[in-house]
Design a protein around this motif. Structure first.
Motif, PDB file in Angstrom:
ATOM      1  N   SER A  95       0.843  -1.192   0.000  1.00 19.69           N
ATOM      2  CA  SER A  95       0.000   0.000   0.000  1.00 19.69           C
ATOM      3  C   SER A  95       0.870   1.231   0.000  1.00 19.69           C
ATOM      4  CB  SER A  95      -0.872   0.025   1.246  1.00 19.69           C
ATOM      5  OG  SER A  95      -1.749  -1.042   1.235  1.00 19.69           O
ATOM      6  N   LEU A  96       2.113   0.990  -0.128  1.00 19.41           N
ATOM      7  CA  LEU A  96       3.055   2.073  -0.015  1.00 19.41           C
ATOM      8  C   LEU A  96       2.930   3.113  -1.093  1.00 19.41           C
ATOM      9  CD1 LEU A  96       5.552   2.441   1.875  1.00 19.41           C
ATOM     10  CD2 LEU A  96       6.625   2.289  -0.267  1.00 19.41           C
ATOM     11  N   ILE A  97       2.439   2.722  -2.154  1.00 21.34           N
ATOM     12  CA  ILE A  97       2.271   3.732  -3.173  1.00 21.34           C
ATOM     13  C   ILE A  97       1.078   4.523  -2.720  1.00 21.34           C
ATOM     14  CG2 ILE A  97       1.568   4.149  -5.490  1.00 21.34           C
ATOM     15  CD1 ILE A  97       3.484   2.339  -6.502  1.00 21.34           C
ATOM     16  N   ILE A  98       0.989   4.598  -1.465  1.00 22.00           N
ATOM     17  CA  ILE A  98      -0.067   5.320  -0.831  1.00 22.00           C
ATOM     18  C   ILE A  98      -0.439   6.468  -1.682  1.00 22.00           C
ATOM     19  CG2 ILE A  98       0.372   4.817   1.498  1.00 22.00           C
ATOM     20  CD1 ILE A  98       2.302   6.895   1.692  1.00 22.00           C
ATOM     21  N   LEU A  99       0.400   7.342  -1.711  1.00 21.91           N
ATOM     22  CA  LEU A  99       0.140   8.554  -2.419  1.00 21.91           C
ATOM     23  C   LEU A  99       0.370   8.291  -3.861  1.00 21.91           C
ATOM     24  CD1 LEU A  99       1.810  10.270   0.396  1.00 21.91           C
ATOM     25  CD2 LEU A  99      -0.573  10.123  -0.127  1.00 21.91           C
ATOM     26  N   CYS A 100       0.978   7.145  -4.092  1.00 24.70           N
ATOM     27  CA  CYS A 100       1.174   6.736  -5.452  1.00 24.70           C
ATOM     28  C   CYS A 100      -0.179   6.714  -6.096  1.00 24.70           C
ATOM     29  CB  CYS A 100       1.785   5.365  -5.452  1.00 24.70           C
ATOM     30  SG  CYS A 100       1.902   4.630  -7.029  1.00 24.70           S
ATOM     31  N   CYS A 101      -1.116   6.328  -5.364  1.00 24.29           N
ATOM     32  CA  CYS A 101      -2.434   6.244  -5.950  1.00 24.29           C
ATOM     33  C   CYS A 101      -3.211   7.499  -5.720  1.00 24.29           C
ATOM     34  CB  CYS A 101      -3.123   5.009  -5.477  1.00 24.29           C
ATOM     35  SG  CYS A 101      -2.345   3.616  -6.270  1.00 24.29           S
ATOM     36  N   LEU A 102      -2.558   8.537  -5.261  1.00 29.21           N
ATOM     37  CA  LEU A 102      -3.219   9.827  -5.246  1.00 29.21           C
ATOM     38  C   LEU A 102      -3.623  10.126  -6.669  1.00 29.21           C
ATOM     39  CD1 LEU A 102      -1.075  11.941  -2.842  1.00 29.21           C
ATOM     40  CD2 LEU A 102      -3.445  11.271  -2.645  1.00 29.21           C
ATOM     41  N   GLN A 127      -0.378  10.281 -13.554  1.00 31.04           N
ATOM     42  CA  GLN A 127      -0.467   9.647 -12.239  1.00 31.04           C
ATOM     43  C   GLN A 127       0.919   9.255 -11.738  1.00 31.04           C
ATOM     44  OE1 GLN A 127      -3.231   6.508 -13.122  1.00 31.04           O
ATOM     45  NE2 GLN A 127      -4.993   7.874 -13.044  1.00 31.04           N
ATOM     46  N   LYS A 128       1.756   8.749 -12.619  1.00 29.46           N
ATOM     47  CA  LYS A 128       3.118   8.388 -12.228  1.00 29.46           C
ATOM     48  C   LYS A 128       3.889   9.620 -11.747  1.00 29.46           C
ATOM     49  CE  LYS A 128       3.546   4.395 -15.267  1.00 29.46           C
ATOM     50  NZ  LYS A 128       4.250   3.814 -16.430  1.00 29.46           N
ATOM     51  N   THR A 129       3.764  10.715 -12.459  1.00 30.77           N
ATOM     52  CA  THR A 129       4.436  11.961 -12.070  1.00 30.77           C
ATOM     53  C   THR A 129       3.947  12.428 -10.703  1.00 30.77           C
ATOM     54  OG1 THR A 129       4.710  12.614 -14.384  1.00 30.77           O
ATOM     55  CG2 THR A 129       4.810  14.372 -12.730  1.00 30.77           C
ATOM     56  N   ASN A 130       2.642  12.414 -10.507  1.00 33.56           N
ATOM     57  CA  ASN A 130       2.064  12.846  -9.231  1.00 33.56           C
ATOM     58  C   ASN A 130       2.501  11.960  -8.084  1.00 33.56           C
ATOM     59  OD1 ASN A 130       0.755  14.947 -10.504  1.00 33.56           O
ATOM     60  ND2 ASN A 130      -1.227  13.926 -10.578  1.00 33.56           N
ATOM     61  N   ILE A 131       2.492  10.682  -8.306  1.00 33.39           N
ATOM     62  CA  ILE A 131       2.886   9.725  -7.271  1.00 33.39           C
ATOM     63  C   ILE A 131       4.332   9.959  -6.837  1.00 33.39           C
ATOM     64  CG2 ILE A 131       3.423   7.273  -6.915  1.00 33.39           C
ATOM     65  CD1 ILE A 131       0.864   6.782  -8.702  1.00 33.39           C
ATOM     66  N   LYS A 132       5.199  10.147  -7.801  1.00 31.16           N
ATOM     67  CA  LYS A 132       6.611  10.384  -7.489  1.00 31.16           C
ATOM     68  C   LYS A 132       6.780  11.633  -6.628  1.00 31.16           C
ATOM     69  CE  LYS A 132       8.376   8.042 -11.580  1.00 31.16           C
ATOM     70  NZ  LYS A 132       9.136   8.168 -12.837  1.00 31.16           N
ATOM     71  N   LYS A 133       6.072  12.705  -6.954  1.00 30.96           N
ATOM     72  CA  LYS A 133       6.158  13.947  -6.181  1.00 30.96           C
ATOM     73  C   LYS A 133       5.707  13.730  -4.736  1.00 30.96           C
ATOM     74  CE  LYS A 133       5.399  17.240  -9.939  1.00 30.96           C
ATOM     75  NZ  LYS A 133       4.485  18.279 -10.459  1.00 30.96           N
ATOM     76  N   VAL A 134       4.606  13.060  -4.564  1.00 34.76           N
ATOM     77  CA  VAL A 134       4.058  12.866  -3.223  1.00 34.76           C
ATOM     78  C   VAL A 134       4.952  11.955  -2.390  1.00 34.76           C
ATOM     79  CG1 VAL A 134       2.101  11.960  -1.914  1.00 34.76           C
ATOM     80  CG2 VAL A 134       1.694  13.316  -3.966  1.00 34.76           C
TER      81      VAL A 134
END
Length: 122
Positions: A3-10, A78-85
């Motif tokens: 679930s670590l991509i927690i924000l990955c899935c933002l 989504q990949k770009t956003n996830i990386k930032k978060v």
């Protein structure tokens, strides 16, 4: 780390056959990462230590698959956003980051690949 991509899935919404729903492609990541109180709120949501917004709940549901597949169904936005978060969490809240890793990837099976994904410039 599942679930670590927690924000990955933002960036991820409801699941579809090939890609995550792009409805969250325009999620305001800059506001999230610049507002520490808001960021902590999302972290607590993903750690199941606090309330979730409707978006946070959607992200949390998609996290296990997104982490396991290293965001294979994510759109480029989504990949770009996830990386930032994730980078913001790692830098400003390293203890909570470790909690997220331990909670979601207790065996560490996905950590190396996920770290490469997060720090990949593409």
């Amino acid at each position: 780390m599942r679930s670590l991509i927690i924000l990955c899935c933002l960036a991820a919404g409801a699941l579809s056959a090939d890609k995550y729903n792009p409805k969250y492609d325009n999620f305001d990541v800059e506001t999230l990462i610049s507002n520490d109180r808001l960021l902590k709120s999302y972290i607590n949501c993903f750690l199941e230590k606090g309330r979730c917004t409707p978006e946070g709940s959607d992200f949390r549901k998609a996290l296990p698959e997104a982490v396991e597949t290293i965001c294979a169904k994510c759109t480029e936005k989504q990949k770009t956003n996830i990386k930032k978060v994730i980078k913001a969490i790692q830098q400003r809240h390293p203890k909570q980051w470790e909690e997220l890793v331990k909670k979601n990837d207790p065996t560490g099976n996905h950590r190396d690949q996920f770290e490469k994904f997060i720090h990949d410039k593409s």
